[in-house]
Design a protein around this motif. Structure first.
Motif, PDB file in Angstrom:
ATOM      1  N   TYR A  80     -14.729   7.159   0.447  1.00  0.00           N
ATOM      2  CA  TYR A  80     -13.279   7.306   0.453  1.00  0.00           C
ATOM      3  C   TYR A  80     -12.582   5.983   0.151  1.00  0.00           C
ATOM      4  CZ  TYR A  80     -13.518  12.109   2.144  1.00  0.00           C
ATOM      5  OH  TYR A  80     -13.744  13.459   2.238  1.00  0.00           O
ATOM      6  N   HIS A  81     -13.172   4.882   0.598  1.00  0.00           N
ATOM      7  CA  HIS A  81     -12.600   3.580   0.245  1.00  0.00           C
ATOM      8  C   HIS A  81     -12.725   3.315  -1.251  1.00  0.00           C
ATOM      9  CE1 HIS A  81     -11.151   1.578   3.847  1.00  0.00           C
ATOM     10  NE2 HIS A  81     -12.147   2.108   4.530  1.00  0.00           N
TER      11      HIS A  81
ATOM     12  N   HIS B  63     -10.055   5.306  -2.831  1.00  0.00           N
ATOM     13  CA  HIS B  63      -8.754   4.708  -2.521  1.00  0.00           C
ATOM     14  C   HIS B  63      -8.475   3.512  -3.420  1.00  0.00           C
ATOM     15  CE1 HIS B  63      -5.353   3.170  -0.316  1.00  0.00           C
ATOM     16  NE2 HIS B  63      -5.991   2.061  -0.008  1.00  0.00           N
ATOM     17  N   ARG B  64      -9.488   2.707  -3.683  1.00  0.00           N
ATOM     18  CA  ARG B  64      -9.304   1.502  -4.511  1.00  0.00           C
ATOM     19  C   ARG B  64      -9.400   1.787  -6.007  1.00  0.00           C
ATOM     20  NH1 ARG B  64     -13.456  -2.482  -1.634  1.00  0.00           N
ATOM     21  NH2 ARG B  64     -14.461  -0.481  -1.164  1.00  0.00           N
TER      22      ARG B  64
ATOM     23  N   GLU C 178       0.825  -1.209   0.000  1.00  0.00           N
ATOM     24  CA  GLU C 178       0.000   0.000   0.000  1.00  0.00           C
ATOM     25  C   GLU C 178       0.864   1.266   0.000  1.00  0.00           C
ATOM     26  OE1 GLU C 178      -3.463   0.640   0.291  1.00  0.00           O
ATOM     27  OE2 GLU C 178      -3.897  -1.447  -0.202  1.00  0.00           O
TER      28      GLU C 178
ATOM     29  N   ALA D 102     -17.074   7.276   4.695  1.00  0.00           N
ATOM     30  CA  ALA D 102     -16.014   6.274   4.740  1.00  0.00           C
ATOM     31  C   ALA D 102     -16.085   5.354   3.519  1.00  0.00           C
ATOM     32  CB  ALA D 102     -16.112   5.460   6.030  1.00  0.00           C
ATOM     33  N   GLU D 103     -17.298   4.958   3.150  1.00  0.00           N
ATOM     34  CA  GLU D 103     -17.467   4.092   1.971  1.00  0.00           C
ATOM     35  C   GLU D 103     -16.963   4.790   0.711  1.00  0.00           C
ATOM     36  OE1 GLU D 103     -21.038   1.898  -0.595  1.00  0.00           O
ATOM     37  OE2 GLU D 103     -21.511   3.055   1.216  1.00  0.00           O
TER      38      GLU D 103
ATOM     39  N   ASN E 114     -13.516   3.607  10.268  1.00  0.00           N
ATOM     40  CA  ASN E 114     -13.108   2.823   9.108  1.00  0.00           C
ATOM     41  C   ASN E 114     -12.833   3.673   7.862  1.00  0.00           C
ATOM     42  OD1 ASN E 114     -12.483   0.357   7.822  1.00  0.00           O
ATOM     43  ND2 ASN E 114     -14.533   0.250   6.907  1.00  0.00           N
ATOM     44  N   PHE E 115     -12.194   4.823   8.039  1.00  0.00           N
ATOM     45  CA  PHE E 115     -11.734   5.591   6.884  1.00  0.00           C
ATOM     46  C   PHE E 115     -10.398   5.034   6.429  1.00  0.00           C
ATOM     47  CE2 PHE E 115     -14.853   8.551   8.458  1.00  0.00           C
ATOM     48  CZ  PHE E 115     -15.297   9.219   7.317  1.00  0.00           C
ATOM     49  N   PRO E 116     -10.076   5.142   5.144  1.00  0.00           N
ATOM     50  CA  PRO E 116      -8.765   4.672   4.684  1.00  0.00           C
ATOM     51  C   PRO E 116      -7.642   5.396   5.418  1.00  0.00           C
ATOM     52  CG  PRO E 116     -10.181   5.248   2.828  1.00  0.00           C
ATOM     53  CD  PRO E 116     -10.876   5.730   4.056  1.00  0.00           C
TER      54      PRO E 116
END
Length: 345
Positions: free
Chosen positions: A188-189, A192-193, A99, A185-186, A225-227
């Motif tokens: 941002y994930h 991120h992906r 990562e 959070a969802e 649960n944020f990245p």
């Protein structure tokens, strides 16, 4: 027998970012005031808030930073306990995980005043090295995200009358009970992906809050649960004098520095319409029109501020700008523009 027992010493290492050849680490050496982030009683919360801002700094202390390959570097804390290690070192990317996170340890050097040191004098730290080079063994990066925190992902109340809600949320609400904005959070994930769902696009959390709030915000991001990403704040003195200076806002400096550090990296900027994000982001986008992919601004419940922001962007067409009422709207725009995977929404 001493009447007052001195608190143990600690080093708070701020999550930072660098490159394969640039080690850049910030942090602060303080006495450990045993702040309880899970404290529930109002009096306890006020005491914790007081401790966050009434710090006992460890000044002029020599610190050692040890990399996984055994390399050791020295730095010294200033008169506020802060330290900055900014050196050129080759091959750092080979020490990072997939990562892009490089782990290391920081310790006090030759501390001989018989003070207790927490964590057996081994304080963990991490620095992010985004994989801009597609040939690297780490996960690919397509873009980065620079996001505000207050009223962008965390209910703060900056537009409340006399800022009373900010005071309540900051001093009388524990971090575990602070509410993230729905779906943040969802979203941002997903960013991120990235489009493939397998990327490691860096998330930079940039806020006007002082470094005194670092552990509080770090706890909030992790619990919700944020990245994981670098958390970029500012010194308390600059926070207090923010209206007395004519300099650019610290948030603006941080984002421009990210663009400078990674010349090939494009950014998505996320903020809110309540304070100065709209102005800062517009100026950055005008300076770097080819580097800013999109601007997302969360709407706030303040008619005058919303009218001002809408007017600010009314004739601006260079960079896509979206004023959103929900994370779902931002997700849909990100999907339509190929920023995130369609299959993950």
């Amino acid at each position: 027998m001493r009447l007052f027992k001195k608190d143990p010493l600690q080093v708070i290492v701020f999550q930072s970012y660098g490159t394969a050849s640039h080690l850049y680490v910030r942090g602060r050496a303080l006495e450990d005031e045993s702040i309880d982030l899970e404290g529930k009683h109002p009096i306890k919360l006020l005491i914790n808030a007081y401790k966050r801002f009434e710090t006992d700094e460890v000044i002029n202390a020599t610190l050692l930073l040890k990399l996984p390959n055994g390399q050791i570097f020295e730095t010294v804390t200033d008169d506020e306990g802060y330290f900055l290690l900014d050196v050129k070192v080759d091959g750092l990317d080979a020490l990072a995980n997939e990562e892009g996170w490089l782990s290391f340890e920081v310790a006090f050097k030759d501390f001989t005043n018989k003070r207790i040191i927490q964590l057996e004098n081994r304080f963990p730290g991490e620095m992010l090295i985004p994989c801009i080079d597609q040939g690297s063994a780490t996960k690919a990066v397509s873009f980065g995200v620079a996001s505000d925190i207050d009223d962008t992902i965390l209910h703060t109340g900056l537009v409340s009358t006399l800022k009373w809600r900010v005071i309540y949320n900051t001093f009388l609400k524990r971090a575990s009970k602070r509410s993230p904005l729905e779906g943040a959070a969802e979203f941002y994930h997903l960013l991120h992906r990235g489009k493939t769902g397998e990327e490691a696009n860096p998330i930079f959390y940039v806020s006007h809050s002082p470094w005194n709030m670092y552990r509080y915000l770090e706890f909030f991001l992790k619990k919700n649960n944020f990245p994981k990403g670098p958390i970029l704040l500012r010194e308390f003195g600059k926070f207090l004098n923010r209206k007395k200076t004519q300099e650019k806002p610290q948030k603006q400096h941080e984002i421009l520095n990210i663009l400078k550090t990674y010349p090939e990296l494009k950014l998505i900027l996320i903020g809110d319409s309540g304070e100065h994000d709209a102005d800062i982001y517009l100026e950055i986008a005008e300076l770097h029109p080819d580097r800013i992919l999109a601007i997302y601004l969360r709407s706030v419940k303040h008619k005058k501020k919303m009218l001002r922001v809408k007017g600010l962007y009314e004739n601006y067409k260079t960079t896509p700008v979206l004023l959103v009422d929900s994370s779902k709207q931002a997700m849909e725009h990100a999907r339509e523009n190929g920023f995130v995977s369609e299959t993950l929404i």
